[in-house]
Design a protein around this motif. Sequence first.
Motif, short mmCIF file in Angstrom:
data_model
loop_
_atom_site.label_atom_id
_atom_site.label_comp_id
_atom_site.label_asym_id
_atom_site.label_seq_id
_atom_site.Cartn_x
_atom_site.Cartn_y
_atom_site.Cartn_z
N THR A 135 59.78 30.71 11.12
CA THR A 135 58.43 30.29 10.78
C THR A 135 57.44 30.85 11.80
O THR A 135 57.66 30.76 13.01
CB THR A 135 58.32 28.76 10.75
N LEU A 136 56.36 31.44 11.30
CA LEU A 136 55.29 31.94 12.17
C LEU A 136 54.24 30.85 12.31
O LEU A 136 53.79 30.28 11.30
CB LEU A 136 54.67 33.20 11.59
N ARG A 137 53.82 30.56 13.53
CA ARG A 137 52.85 29.49 13.81
C ARG A 137 51.60 30.08 14.45
O ARG A 137 51.70 30.84 15.41
CB ARG A 137 53.47 28.41 14.71
N LYS A 138 50.45 29.69 13.91
CA LYS A 138 49.19 30.23 14.41
C LYS A 138 48.93 29.74 15.83
O LYS A 138 49.00 28.55 16.12
CB LYS A 138 48.04 29.82 13.50
N VAL A 139 48.62 30.68 16.72
CA VAL A 139 48.33 30.32 18.11
C VAL A 139 46.91 30.68 18.53
O VAL A 139 46.35 30.08 19.43
CB VAL A 139 49.34 30.97 19.08
N ARG A 140 46.31 31.68 17.86
CA ARG A 140 44.95 32.08 18.21
C ARG A 140 44.26 32.70 17.01
O ARG A 140 44.91 33.29 16.15
CB ARG A 140 44.94 33.13 19.36
N GLU A 141 42.94 32.56 16.98
CA GLU A 141 42.14 33.29 16.01
C GLU A 141 40.77 33.55 16.62
O GLU A 141 40.27 32.76 17.43
CB GLU A 141 41.98 32.52 14.70
N LYS A 142 40.18 34.67 16.27
CA LYS A 142 38.86 35.01 16.80
C LYS A 142 38.10 35.82 15.76
O LYS A 142 38.61 36.84 15.27
CB LYS A 142 38.96 35.81 18.10
N LEU A 143 36.91 35.38 15.43
CA LEU A 143 36.02 36.11 14.53
C LEU A 143 34.90 36.70 15.37
O LEU A 143 34.02 35.99 15.85
CB LEU A 143 35.47 35.18 13.45
N ASP A 144 34.95 38.02 15.57
CA ASP A 144 33.88 38.68 16.33
C ASP A 144 32.59 38.71 15.52
O ASP A 144 31.50 38.59 16.08
CB ASP A 144 34.31 40.09 16.70
N HIS A 145 32.73 38.90 14.21
CA HIS A 145 31.57 38.92 13.32
C HIS A 145 31.99 38.25 12.01
O HIS A 145 33.08 38.49 11.49
CB HIS A 145 31.09 40.35 13.02
N PRO A 152 42.82 30.49 7.27
CA PRO A 152 44.26 30.73 7.46
C PRO A 152 45.01 29.43 7.71
O PRO A 152 44.50 28.50 8.32
CB PRO A 152 44.30 31.65 8.69
N THR A 153 46.24 29.38 7.22
CA THR A 153 47.07 28.19 7.40
C THR A 153 47.67 28.17 8.80
O THR A 153 47.74 29.18 9.50
CB THR A 153 48.21 28.16 6.38
N ALA A 154 48.12 26.99 9.22
CA ALA A 154 48.70 26.84 10.56
C ALA A 154 50.06 27.51 10.66
O ALA A 154 50.46 27.93 11.75
CB ALA A 154 48.82 25.36 10.92
N GLU A 155 50.78 27.65 9.55
CA GLU A 155 52.12 28.23 9.57
C GLU A 155 52.32 29.16 8.38
O GLU A 155 51.69 28.98 7.33
CB GLU A 155 53.20 27.14 9.54
N ILE A 181 43.81 37.55 14.27
CA ILE A 181 44.53 36.28 14.23
C ILE A 181 45.95 36.53 14.71
O ILE A 181 46.54 37.57 14.42
CB ILE A 181 44.51 35.67 12.81
N THR A 182 46.49 35.57 15.50
CA THR A 182 47.80 35.74 16.10
C THR A 182 48.72 34.61 15.67
O THR A 182 48.36 33.43 15.76
CB THR A 182 47.70 35.77 17.64
N TYR A 183 49.90 34.98 15.21
CA TYR A 183 50.97 34.03 14.89
C TYR A 183 52.16 34.32 15.81
O TYR A 183 52.45 35.48 16.13
CB TYR A 183 51.40 34.16 13.43
N ALA A 184 52.85 33.26 16.23
CA ALA A 184 54.00 33.39 17.12
C ALA A 184 55.28 33.02 16.37
O ALA A 184 55.28 32.13 15.52
CB ALA A 184 53.84 32.48 18.34
N GLY A 185 56.35 33.73 16.70
CA GLY A 185 57.65 33.46 16.11
C GLY A 185 58.72 33.39 17.18
O GLY A 185 58.48 32.97 18.30
N GLU A 186 59.92 33.83 16.84
CA GLU A 186 61.07 33.73 17.73
C GLU A 186 60.99 34.81 18.81
O GLU A 186 61.51 35.91 18.68
CB GLU A 186 62.36 33.90 16.92
#
Length: 387
Positions: A135-145, A152-155, A181-186
């Motif tokens: 499962t990929l879990r959201k750890v960061r997001e950034k909208l420059d513009h 986006p979903t949390a997972e 947007i960054t998702y983290a996994g294993e």
Amino acid sequence: MNANAFRHYPYFGYSPFINPYHYSGLNTAHPYVYLNSIRSGSYPYKVPTQMYPYTIPTETYPYIAPTEMNPYFVQREYDPITGTYEDVRVIAGILAVAGAAGQVAGAINAVSGALGTINAPRSVILTITNHTNTTLRKVREKLDHGGWAATPTAEIPPGQTLVFGATSSAWSIATGTEGRITYAGEGIEMTAYWNNPFIGNNSCNITVTGPNANQYNGTRVCGAGNTNAQMRYELTRIPATRISLESVNYPNRFIRHQNYLGELTPIQSELDRRDATFDWTGDWRYGAEGQLRSINFPTHYLRHQNFRLKLHTIYDAPDWNLRYLDSTFTMVPGLADPTNPELVSFRSKNFPDRFIRHRNFNLWVESVNDDLGRKDATFRRRGPFIQ
């Protein structure tokens, strides 16, 4: 705007001698009366008489709660140039089964519909497909513009595609939508980047970082166009080598885990066969680094702790960096006979003078200095008990 608020009418800034609907607490920064300050009752709401002696006509805020039939909710954007508001319909990102073309297409159409309700000169439809078994879990997001049109979903579960979207600001001038947007996994972090500028060509990128980055592959396709440009990202795991490892000096015994400890035992039952089958995560060649991952506990790896081989999770622990080092080995020619290409030994990454070996049929990471030790630390690759 808060859905539990409604606008005072007429607006604000008038003396009660001129306008009997004046409420002194209203100002440019706070032009709303909140429902928790008003007694319950049917519309129109009554203001408590000890505070305000007048009945205030109200204009309810047109909030639309998301439901299965109507997935939109409304947020209101204020245009400072015209002094007016625009309702912006936003939906939650949609998960669809990867490879199910109808589901993914339906999700894309839904996000496209949300984008179409926003008066924005630039927009993107973003899809992230998780082809891995983690499962990929959201750890960061950034909208420059810009901002989200579909959040986006949390997972992102294994085998699922997330469809979401972003736009330039509805009232922006000469800006596009750009973000990441960054998702983290294993043992990895996957970052998806996009840019649909007001002037210039669209661009996108995907990066995979972390200690297990070499076990994954990220691909992307950057869509063209000013609106509804599709940016597609896919994360796949590079196939591991599935193996079973037989002792060279006890040919009827195999490396396996038992009660989360590394052991060398005969293989008789179905459970034994599963416990004795591993995925080697690195290249299958001498000199390659990798880990021995359990197939029946796929988030668990063989690692040494106090030099005893154990089956532990790695990446969800506070000391994951130590666990990663403890679970990483270098495959070298079999110490008992380095000329035999069927034989291998595994040297510890963080204790390079030590090897996986059996002693009293328990598995340890120890120095090898004699002929018995070299035989105990040498294994023959066999076809996996479980494919």
